[in-house]
Design a protein around this motif. Structure first.
Motif: not given
Length: 108
Positions: A80-90
């Motif tokens: 349930n993580i909203r990927t549209c507002v979650t910053p990408l990380a290594e």
């Protein structure tokens, strides 16, 4: 490869961070650190983020501002993580969500 989202309606203009590697359903993909996970997936051609629990219908980016749940995915084991507002990380592990699980319906 699709065009990259450069300006988000809520997060604003995306500054291009360093190129990072993350996994999508076990496959390595590259994106830019700090951009929304959904933007990196779209640039890689991924349009389906989850399948609904009852009817197993595909869903992807809809509102792109964190208000709906169409873009939710399992990120680093957490559903349930909203990927549209979650910053990408290594090194992030991003998986398609099936209902509330990373397991396809026929494996649940």
């Amino acid at each position: 490869m699709s065009e990259r989202i450069v300006e988000h309606p809520v997060l604003g203009k995306t500054e291009k961070g360093r190129k990072v590697t993350f996994t999508y359903n076990g496959k390595e993909i590259e994106g830019y650190e700090g951009e929304p996970v959904a933007a990196a997936l779209k640039a890689a051609g991924v349009m389906v983020h989850r399948y609904t629990k009852k009817q197993h219908k595909p869903r992807g980016i809809f509102c792109a501002i964190g208000r709906c749940t169409d873009c939710v995915m399992v990120v680093d084991g957490k559903p349930n993580i909203r990927t549209c507002v979650t910053p990408l990380a290594e090194g992030m592990r991003v998986e398609t969500q099936y209902g509330v699980s990373a397991k396809p319906f026929d494996e649940q």
